[in-house]
Design a protein around this motif. Structure first.
Motif, PDB file in Angstrom:
ATOM      1  N   UNK A 374      35.176   2.196 -51.768  1.00 38.92           N
ATOM      2  CA  UNK A 374      34.685   1.151 -52.402  1.00 38.92           C
ATOM      3  C   UNK A 374      34.369   1.199 -54.043  1.00 38.92           C
ATOM      4  N   UNK A 375      34.576   2.484 -54.244  1.00 38.89           N
ATOM      5  CA  UNK A 375      34.090   2.897 -55.426  1.00 38.89           C
ATOM      6  C   UNK A 375      34.933   1.860 -56.489  1.00 38.89           C
ATOM      7  N   UNK A 376      36.166   1.492 -56.363  1.00 34.17           N
ATOM      8  CA  UNK A 376      36.879   0.692 -57.337  1.00 34.17           C
ATOM      9  C   UNK A 376      36.606  -0.349 -57.291  1.00 34.17           C
ATOM     10  N   UNK A 377      35.653  -1.150 -56.570  1.00 40.39           N
ATOM     11  CA  UNK A 377      35.214  -2.468 -56.514  1.00 40.39           C
ATOM     12  C   UNK A 377      33.819  -2.497 -56.877  1.00 40.39           C
ATOM     13  N   UNK A 378      33.059  -1.556 -57.170  1.00 41.03           N
ATOM     14  CA  UNK A 378      31.670  -1.451 -57.540  1.00 41.03           C
ATOM     15  C   UNK A 378      31.386  -2.130 -58.528  1.00 41.03           C
ATOM     16  N   UNK A 379      30.248  -3.055 -58.280  1.00 43.77           N
ATOM     17  CA  UNK A 379      29.589  -3.942 -59.346  1.00 43.77           C
ATOM     18  C   UNK A 379      30.854  -4.929 -59.794  1.00 43.77           C
ATOM     19  N   UNK A 380      31.821  -5.047 -59.447  1.00 43.20           N
ATOM     20  CA  UNK A 380      32.556  -6.335 -59.808  1.00 43.20           C
ATOM     21  C   UNK A 380      32.098  -7.594 -58.957  1.00 43.20           C
ATOM     22  N   UNK A 381      32.331  -8.737 -59.555  1.00 44.53           N
ATOM     23  CA  UNK A 381      31.881  -9.948 -58.951  1.00 44.53           C
ATOM     24  C   UNK A 381      33.366 -10.724 -58.648  1.00 44.53           C
ATOM     25  N   UNK A 382      33.001 -11.203 -57.412  1.00 41.57           N
ATOM     26  CA  UNK A 382      34.125 -12.191 -56.874  1.00 41.57           C
ATOM     27  C   UNK A 382      33.680 -13.575 -56.757  1.00 41.57           C
ATOM     28  N   UNK A 383      34.355 -14.583 -57.153  1.00 37.27           N
ATOM     29  CA  UNK A 383      33.958 -15.927 -57.039  1.00 37.27           C
ATOM     30  C   UNK A 383      33.977 -16.607 -55.627  1.00 37.27           C
ATOM     31  N   UNK A 384      34.809 -16.065 -54.978  1.00 35.07           N
ATOM     32  CA  UNK A 384      34.959 -16.565 -53.621  1.00 35.07           C
ATOM     33  C   UNK A 384      35.229 -15.435 -52.496  1.00 35.07           C
ATOM     34  N   UNK A 385      35.105 -15.907 -51.292  1.00 40.94           N
ATOM     35  CA  UNK A 385      35.349 -14.927 -50.376  1.00 40.94           C
ATOM     36  C   UNK A 385      36.769 -14.670 -50.183  1.00 40.94           C
ATOM     37  N   UNK A 386      37.809 -15.515 -50.567  1.00 41.31           N
ATOM     38  CA  UNK A 386      38.967 -15.211 -50.673  1.00 41.31           C
ATOM     39  C   UNK A 386      39.274 -14.231 -51.614  1.00 41.31           C
ATOM     40  N   UNK A 387      39.019 -13.997 -52.774  1.00 43.24           N
ATOM     41  CA  UNK A 387      39.206 -13.224 -53.642  1.00 43.24           C
ATOM     42  C   UNK A 387      38.589 -11.648 -53.508  1.00 43.24           C
ATOM     43  N   UNK A 388      37.373 -11.751 -52.568  1.00 43.62           N
ATOM     44  CA  UNK A 388      36.706 -10.568 -52.232  1.00 43.62           C
ATOM     45  C   UNK A 388      37.612  -9.968 -51.221  1.00 43.62           C
ATOM     46  N   UNK A 389      38.321 -10.754 -50.403  1.00 46.81           N
ATOM     47  CA  UNK A 389      38.941 -10.273 -49.148  1.00 46.81           C
ATOM     48  C   UNK A 389      40.097  -9.932 -49.615  1.00 46.81           C
ATOM     49  N   UNK A 390      40.953 -10.556 -50.666  1.00 47.21           N
ATOM     50  CA  UNK A 390      42.018  -9.991 -51.296  1.00 47.21           C
ATOM     51  C   UNK A 390      42.123  -8.650 -51.847  1.00 47.21           C
ATOM     52  N   UNK A 391      40.976  -8.387 -52.582  1.00 42.99           N
ATOM     53  CA  UNK A 391      40.612  -7.260 -53.161  1.00 42.99           C
ATOM     54  C   UNK A 391      40.428  -6.048 -52.215  1.00 42.99           C
ATOM     55  N   UNK A 392      39.713  -6.367 -51.082  1.00 41.84           N
ATOM     56  CA  UNK A 392      39.542  -5.112 -49.918  1.00 41.84           C
ATOM     57  C   UNK A 392      40.813  -5.030 -49.182  1.00 41.84           C
ATOM     58  N   UNK A 393      41.376  -6.069 -49.263  1.00 39.08           N
ATOM     59  CA  UNK A 393      42.953  -5.846 -48.815  1.00 39.08           C
ATOM     60  C   UNK A 393      43.925  -5.111 -49.354  1.00 39.08           C
ATOM     61  N   UNK A 394      43.616  -5.102 -50.591  1.00 40.52           N
ATOM     62  CA  UNK A 394      44.579  -4.077 -51.471  1.00 40.52           C
ATOM     63  C   UNK A 394      44.074  -2.666 -51.668  1.00 40.52           C
ATOM     64  N   UNK A 395      43.075  -2.434 -51.270  1.00 41.10           N
ATOM     65  CA  UNK A 395      42.402  -1.167 -51.078  1.00 41.10           C
ATOM     66  C   UNK A 395      43.391  -0.222 -50.388  1.00 41.10           C
ATOM     67  N   UNK A 396      43.188   1.038 -50.560  1.00 42.63           N
ATOM     68  CA  UNK A 396      44.022   2.095 -49.925  1.00 42.63           C
ATOM     69  C   UNK A 396      43.733   2.096 -48.450  1.00 42.63           C
ATOM     70  N   UNK A 397      42.469   2.106 -48.004  1.00 40.53           N
ATOM     71  CA  UNK A 397      41.857   2.216 -46.894  1.00 40.53           C
ATOM     72  C   UNK A 397      41.198   0.647 -46.578  1.00 40.53           C
ATOM     73  N   UNK A 398      41.923  -0.202 -46.304  1.00 39.06           N
ATOM     74  CA  UNK A 398      41.226  -1.645 -45.841  1.00 39.06           C
ATOM     75  C   UNK A 398      40.262  -1.660 -44.647  1.00 39.06           C
ATOM     76  N   UNK A 399      39.280  -2.559 -44.793  1.00 40.34           N
ATOM     77  CA  UNK A 399      38.195  -2.341 -43.800  1.00 40.34           C
ATOM     78  C   UNK A 399      38.142  -3.870 -43.210  1.00 40.34           C
ATOM     79  N   UNK A 400      39.328  -4.248 -42.433  1.00 41.53           N
ATOM     80  CA  UNK A 400      39.054  -5.436 -41.937  1.00 41.53           C
ATOM     81  C   UNK A 400      38.021  -5.695 -40.843  1.00 41.53           C
ATOM     82  N   UNK A 401      37.676  -4.627 -40.065  1.00 41.13           N
ATOM     83  CA  UNK A 401      36.909  -4.754 -39.065  1.00 41.13           C
ATOM     84  C   UNK A 401      35.500  -4.953 -39.329  1.00 41.13           C
TER      85      UNK A 401
END
Lengths: 492, 216
Positions: A374-401
């Motif tokens: 999650x370090x890459x996303x630390x302190x980043x602000x996302x305006x919607x859940x969709x945006x955060x979800x997309x960012x989480x999905x793009x991580x090397x180790x996605x955490x959908x659960x």
């Protein structure tokens, strides 16, 4: 008060009116249908007790904002209420005892679909299961109670007129109690969503007479229910009372009492607490439909009498109404929200912003999410859940659960314990200790709600949840409601 | 309000009980009046009994109307109101029949041959007994529907006995050496008396149905 709030409040009042027109039939339908109680007497008793229930006991359940709590803008809430009301009105026009709760559930799902919000499938399945279990249970209780009452009446050898007087009294008493609980339980559905934008202010400061703003709002909703009872409930009363199966007055009383027992079994926190404190297994608290309970009890008695008198066509109409109601309410809500948003330019959904702040990352790490990922996303602000979800999905180790936990922790729900808002504590349900803890936090600002709740728990034992035992369930649920209330008081 | 409601209910129960008492009393008075007619003809004793039945009938009419009005005004026992009203009207009809038979005796003073008199007395007793059993069945209908059968079968029993007896009376009348007009006159009185037991049986049949309706 904004004019738009008044417009959307009308949606809630329409729902109140529909509730009165439809649900009053559940408590007095059999009494009026069997000509044991005159319609005007039933309407008057029902209205008085609905109002008393809403104003006296309704406020306690209001903090959770009822079942529409997830709908987070007044425009969206107003439209969801309006859609549910329109569906109930339509079914009432057909003379069918429809479930108001079903209409509301349908409207919320419609709102969820339109706004892309998730629907909690577990809760939904639980609710759907009760739509089957509730009429069945009411039928069984109806049959048992009918047999018992029959034996009792035979044993007591009451004169036919005495029995008639007792049945009449019993019907009015059971109806009044039913109306009281109808007001107490359903007012949150009607008016709960308007609590945050309540246009009223409290008055009468004495111990004996204190009329809170919420009580005034609920009185308004209860009046809408009462008007619904007087103007439009007679037809559904006749369907419930005599259209489905010709009931004897005694059977009418059995139906009302069975319906109340079913509602009590599924809805009474007090009963749950009593069972739990005596080491007995508890009954799950699930919202059930009173219409389904009444129809279940009537059919149960009909089957006990051989089933020949049951009008299956009417029953078919009612049962199909139970399927079409949530679907119609959902569809109406979806379409109306589209117009409200795109034609009338109203905000029907408030998406939250999200931030993976250090405490959030720390919390997630404690839940087993690798903080390195999650370090890459630390302190980043996302305006919607969709945006955060997309960012989480793009991580090397996605955490959908961990979607649910991430969403709950990262959501920005900022609040400040401002001195200017402290006077609002006067009409709250907080204890003196809880109030003192809040006063001690003056000036504190929180970005996330869970941080505020953690700070409260740290500040005072009165804000701390008790150990998760069945006997503590009630107290913990009350505390949960109070935390919600505190959040609504101090949110930015 | 509740106290008032139960007070009115109690009064209604008493009125219905009184109507049933009136039917029973008129059956007894009828029986005694016929007995005295058979021994003394239209005597003072007979007239006293006739006046008694007339008064009982008038009281019954008044009470019946009061009960009917209260039931309609207060929409009482909606599921059994029609049955109760039919029952009360039928019971009133029975008192009315007692009165009219006695009036026939009073005005037409039939000359009953000595040999037939015990039969007429017996016939009046059977009709009276059928009516009294019906009263007990009606009481059971109002208060203890499970026991109604215990009384209804007696109504049928007395009615059947009365039918057998009236056939016997008819046969004996027409075997007698009397003018035809007298024979027809005597037959008319026997049939008027037995008609009361027929009425009681008709009401008993209705009560059987009403009782089934009350138990389910």
């Amino acid at each position: 008060m904004e004019v738009s709030i008044l417009v959307f409040l009308a949606g809630g009042l329409f729902l109140g009116w529909s509730l009165g027109a439809n649900d009053a039939a559940n408590v007095f339908g059999t009494a009026v249908g069997t000509h044991m109680v005159r319609f005007w007497v039933a309407a008057a008793v029902c209205s008085i007790f609905v109002i008393l229930g809403a104003v006296i006991s309704g406020a306690g359940a209001a903090h959770t904002l009822g079942k529409l709590g997830a709908v987070n803008t007044v425009a969206g809430a107003g439209m969801a209420a309006f859609s549910a009301a329109l569906t109930v009105y339509w079914m009432t026009k057909l003379g069918l005892p429809v479930s108001t709760s079903q209409a509301i559930v349908g409207a919320i799902i419609g709102w969820n679909l339109f706004t892309g919000s998730p629907t909690d499938s577990g809760s939904l399945m639980k609710i759907l299961a009760t739509w089957v279990a509730c009429p069945l249970l009411a039928g069984v209780i109806g049959v048992l109670l009918f047999k018992f009452t029959g034996k009792l009446v035979t044993w007591a050898k009451l004169h036919i007129f005495r029995l008639d007087a007792y049945t009449r009294g019993g019907l009015i008493l059971a109806g009044a109690l039913g109306a009281y609980s109808l007001g107490a339980n359903n007012i949150a559905n009607v008016m709960g969503v308007f609590v945050p934008s309540n246009p009223f202010t409290a008055f009468g400061g004495s111990e004996l007479f204190h009329f809170t703003a919420i009580q005034q709002l609920f009185l308004l909703g209860a009046l809408a229910i009462a008007i619904g009872i007087f103007t439009y409930s007679k037809r559904v009363m006749m369907t419930v009372g005599s259209g489905l199966f010709p009931l004897s007055p005694l059977a009418a009383w059995v139906v009302v009492v069975s319906h109340s027992i079913v509602l009590l079994l599924f809805a009474s926190q007090g009963l749950e607490h009593l069972l739990a404190s005596n080491g007995l297994p508890t009954i799950p608290l699930v919202p059930v439909s009173s219409s389904q309970a009444v129809v279940g009890a009537v059919i149960g008695i009909g089957l006990l009498k051989g089933g020949r008198g049951i009008r299956w066509r009417v029953l078919g109409g009612i049962a199909s109404g139970w399927i079409t109601t949530p679907i119609a309410a959902g569809a109406i809500c979806f379409i109306s929200l589209f117009f409200l948003q795109n034609v009338f330019n109203q905000r029907v959904f408030q998406d939250h912003a999200y931030v993976l702040s250090p405490p959030v990352v720390e919390k997630l790490a404690a839940q087993g999410v690798s903080s390195a990922s999650l370090a890459a996303l630390k302190d980043r602000r996302f305006e919607s859940w969709a945006a955060l979800e997309e960012a989480l999905g793009a991580l090397d180790t996605p955490q959908p659960a961990l979607e649910k936990t991430t969403r709950a922790f990262a959501m920005i729900e900022s609040l400040t314990v401002a001195r200017s808002k402290l006077n609002r504590l006067q009409g709250s349900s907080f204890s003196l200790e809880q109030r003192a803890a809040l006063r001690a936090m003056i000036g504190a600002h929180f970005l996330h709600r869970w941080r505020f709740e953690a700070a409260l728990a740290e500040a005072s034992a009165a804000w701390r949840s008790l150990a998760l035992t069945p006997s503590n369930k009630l107290a913990n649920r009350q505390l949960e409601d109070q935390r919600e209330e505190a959040y609504l008081l101090f949110r930015d | 309000m509740a106290v008032q409601l139960f007070k009115r209910t109690k009064q209604l129960e008493l009125k219905v009980d009184e109507i049933l008492d009136l039917v029973s009393q008129s059956a007894m008075a009828f029986d005694q009046a016929i007995d005295s007619y058979m021994s003394e003809g239209v005597s003072e004793r007979f007239n006293q009994r006739l006046e008694q039945v007339v008064a009982l009938e008038a009281r019954g009419d008044k009470l019946g109307l009061a009960v009917e009005l209260q039931m309609y005004n207060e929409t009482l026992i909606p599921d059994a109101r029609g049955d109760v009203l039919t029952l009360l009207e039928a019971l009133d009809g029975i008192i009315d029949s007692f009165k009219s038979v006695l009036f026939y005796f009073s005005t037409e003073a039939p000359e009953i041959p000595e040999s037939l008199r015990p039969y007429y007395s017996e016939l009046a007793k059977l009709s009276g007994a059928a009516a009294e059993s019906l009263v007990l069945a009606a009481r059971a209908f109002f208060r203890d529907v499970q026991t109604i059968k215990d009384h209804l079968h007696k109504v049928h029993y007395y009615e059947k006995d009365a039918d057998v007896l009236v056939t016997k009376i008819r046969r004996e009348i027409f075997e007698m050496d009397l003018p035809l007009a007298n024979k027809i006159h005597l037959r008319f009185f026997a049939e008027r008396i037995v008609w009361i037991s027929d009425m009681a049986e008709d009401v008993a049949d209705k009560l059987t149905i009403y009782a089934i309706k009350r138990t389910i």
